[in-house]
Design a protein around this motif. Structure first.
Motif, PDB file in Angstrom:
ATOM      1  N   ALA A 243       0.160   8.426  10.097  1.00  0.00           N
ATOM      2  CA  ALA A 243       0.229   9.189   9.156  1.00  0.00           C
ATOM      3  C   ALA A 243       1.287   9.998   8.461  1.00  0.00           C
ATOM      4  O   ALA A 243       1.065  10.053   7.346  1.00  0.00           O
ATOM      5  CB  ALA A 243      -1.134   9.841   9.600  1.00  0.00           C
TER       6      ALA A 243
ATOM      7  N   PRO B 108       0.316   1.707   3.132  1.00  0.00           N
ATOM      8  CA  PRO B 108      -0.766   2.676   3.651  1.00  0.00           C
ATOM      9  C   PRO B 108      -0.359   3.093   5.039  1.00  0.00           C
ATOM     10  O   PRO B 108       0.108   2.228   5.849  1.00  0.00           O
ATOM     11  CB  PRO B 108      -2.020   2.181   3.393  1.00  0.00           C
ATOM     12  CG  PRO B 108      -1.941   0.492   3.361  1.00  0.00           C
ATOM     13  CD  PRO B 108      -0.339   0.359   3.076  1.00  0.00           C
ATOM     14  N   ARG B 109      -0.692   4.252   5.179  1.00  0.00           N
ATOM     15  CA  ARG B 109      -0.324   4.674   6.759  1.00  0.00           C
ATOM     16  C   ARG B 109      -1.447   5.651   7.256  1.00  0.00           C
ATOM     17  O   ARG B 109      -1.736   6.636   6.453  1.00  0.00           O
ATOM     18  CB  ARG B 109       0.901   5.544   6.895  1.00  0.00           C
ATOM     19  CG  ARG B 109       1.250   6.654   5.992  1.00  0.00           C
ATOM     20  CD  ARG B 109       2.836   6.445   5.673  1.00  0.00           C
ATOM     21  NE  ARG B 109       3.243   5.620   4.730  1.00  0.00           N
ATOM     22  CZ  ARG B 109       4.321   5.574   4.080  1.00  0.00           C
ATOM     23  NH1 ARG B 109       5.311   6.493   4.389  1.00  0.00           N
ATOM     24  NH2 ARG B 109       4.641   4.737   3.012  1.00  0.00           N
ATOM     25  N   LYS B 110      -1.882   5.342   8.529  1.00  0.00           N
ATOM     26  CA  LYS B 110      -2.921   6.161   9.066  1.00  0.00           C
ATOM     27  C   LYS B 110      -2.771   6.326  10.607  1.00  0.00           C
ATOM     28  O   LYS B 110      -1.877   5.878  10.814  1.00  0.00           O
ATOM     29  CB  LYS B 110      -4.377   5.740   8.793  1.00  0.00           C
ATOM     30  CG  LYS B 110      -5.007   5.691   7.393  1.00  0.00           C
ATOM     31  CD  LYS B 110      -6.271   5.243   7.259  1.00  0.00           C
ATOM     32  CE  LYS B 110      -7.051   5.134   5.943  1.00  0.00           C
ATOM     33  NZ  LYS B 110      -8.057   4.229   5.816  1.00  0.00           N
ATOM     34  N   GLY B 111      -3.647   7.208  11.333  1.00  0.00           N
ATOM     35  CA  GLY B 111      -3.626   7.437  12.676  1.00  0.00           C
ATOM     36  C   GLY B 111      -2.018   7.864  13.027  1.00  0.00           C
ATOM     37  O   GLY B 111      -1.744   8.938  12.480  1.00  0.00           O
TER      38      GLY B 111
ATOM     39  N   GLY C  31      -5.498   1.519  11.304  1.00  0.00           N
ATOM     40  CA  GLY C  31      -5.938   2.698  10.318  1.00  0.00           C
ATOM     41  C   GLY C  31      -7.382   2.151  10.138  1.00  0.00           C
ATOM     42  O   GLY C  31      -7.902   2.838   9.316  1.00  0.00           O
TER      43      GLY C  31
END
Ligand SMILES: [Zn+2]
Length: 282
Positions: A74, A68-71, A212
Motif C-alpha cells: 500500500a 494499484p497497490r494494497k496490503g 489486494g
C-alpha cells in the motif's frame, strides 16, 4: 540487444546466448502490463512449455508505475512498485520457461501519445530478431486504453516488417474485454488444457496484484472452463479449457485494411445475428 528506452529489461531464464534466445522464439506475446501475457498469451505459453522445438517470447511494453497497490504494498512509491512488478514478471518467465522476457519500461502516456515512434521501433526490433510464427496481441476492442494503444503500436511495427518476415497468425486476445460477443464462426478457439496447473502457478507469482483481493488466478481458470462448457449447447465438451481470440491476420496481409473498420465489422455481424434470430420467431 539495445532498445530506444534505456530502462528496458531483458531476462533470459535459461541464460542462453542472447541472439539464440531471440532467434528460437516461435510464439511471441506483446502486451501492455506485467501479468497481461499470462492472461492474454497463455495459449502461446502452454504450446511452448517443455518443448524443444517451440519457444515463447514475452514483451511487456509499460513500466507498471501506475499499478494499484494494497496490503503490504500500500505504501510503495511508484519507483518501488516498478521494481516489484518487474521482478514478478521475471518470476513468471522463469516458471513458464520463456525463451526471452523483455520489459520495455515505457510510461503508459508514452505508449498512448508522446513517444509512439520509440515504442514502435523497439517492438519492430524484437519482431525482426524473433520472426515468430504466432503473435499474441491485445484485441482492438479491449476496454483498457493502454491495451488498445499497445495493439496499434504493435500493428504498425508488424506492418513495417517485409511481408516474408511477418508471422503466419496474429491473435487478438482477451484481458479487459472478453470476446464472447464474437459470433461462433468468428472466434478462434485456442485449446489450453495441456497443463491445467500452469495457469495458477503463473498468475500466483503476481502477488502484488492478487493479494489486494483480485483473484486473477481463480478468475482466469474459471473463464477457460466456462468457455469450454458453453461453447456449444449440443455436444459434450471436447476440451476442459478454452480461450477465445480474434483472428487479426488479415490486418498484416493487407496493409490498407483500416483496423477500426475491421473491428467494427464484427460488431455489425453480432447485431445482424441478434436481429435475424429474433425475427425468425417474432
Ligand atoms: Zn493490462
Amino acid at each position: 540487444m539495445t532498445f530506444c528506452n534505456a530502462k528496458a529489461d531483458l531476462f533470459i531464464p535459461d541464460q542462453s546466448d542472447q541472439n539464440q534466445a531471440f532467434a528460437r522464439v516461435t510464439h511471441l506475446g506483446i502486451v501492455s502490463h506485467q501479468d497481461d501475457l499470462e492472461i492474454a498469451a497463455y495459449h502461446g505459453i502452454t504450446e511452448c512449455f517443455r518443448r524443444e522445438d517451440k519457444w515463447f517470447g514475452g514483451v511487456v511494453v509499460t513500466n507498471g508505475s501506475g499499478s494499484p497497490r494494497k496490503g503490504s504494498y500500500a505504501n510503495f512509491t511508484d519507483e518501488e512498485m516498478m521494481e516489484v512488478r518487474k521482478h514478478e514478471q521475471r518470476k513468471a518467465a522463469f516458471v513458464g520457461e520463456y525463451s526471452v522476457m523483455v520489459q520495455l519500461g515505457y510510461p503508459s502516456d508514452e505508449v498512448k501519445t508522446s513517444n509512439k515512434a520509440d515504442v514502435v521501433a523497439d517492438i519492430f526490433h524484437i519482431l525482426k530478431q524473433t520472426q515468430p510464427q504466432f503473435v499474441y496481441l491485445h484485441n482492438p476492442a479491449d476496454r483498457h486504453d493502454t491495451h488498445v494503444a499497445t495493439f496499434l503500436r504493435c500493428l504498425e511495427a508488424l506492418r513495417s516488417l517485409p511481408k516474408q518476415a511477418r508471422p503466419q497468425k496474429v491473435y487478438g486476445c482477451e484481458v479487459w474485454r472478453k470476446l464472447d460477443w464474437l459470433l461462433t464462426e468468428d472466434k478462434v478457439m485456442l485449446w489450453v488444457d495441456q497443463y491445467p496447473h500452469l495457469i495458477g502457478a503463473l498468475l500466483s507469482v503476481f502477488d502484488s496484484q492478487i493479494s489486494g483481493g483480485k483473484r486473477y488466478d481463480l478468475a482466469e481458470e474459471g473463464i477457460r472452463r466456462a468457455n469450454a462448457t458453453y461453447f456449444d449447447s449440443h455436444t459434450t465438451d471436447n476440451t476442459s479449457a478454452l480461450t477465445f481470440a480474434m483472428d487479426l491476420t488479415p490486418l498484416i496481409q493487407d496493409d490498407a485494411l483500416n483496423p477500426e473498420n475491421f473491428t467494427v465489422e464484427f460488431v455489425d455481424r453480432l447485431k445482424n445475428d441478434i436481429k435475424d434470430r429474433m425475427r425468425k420467431f417474432a
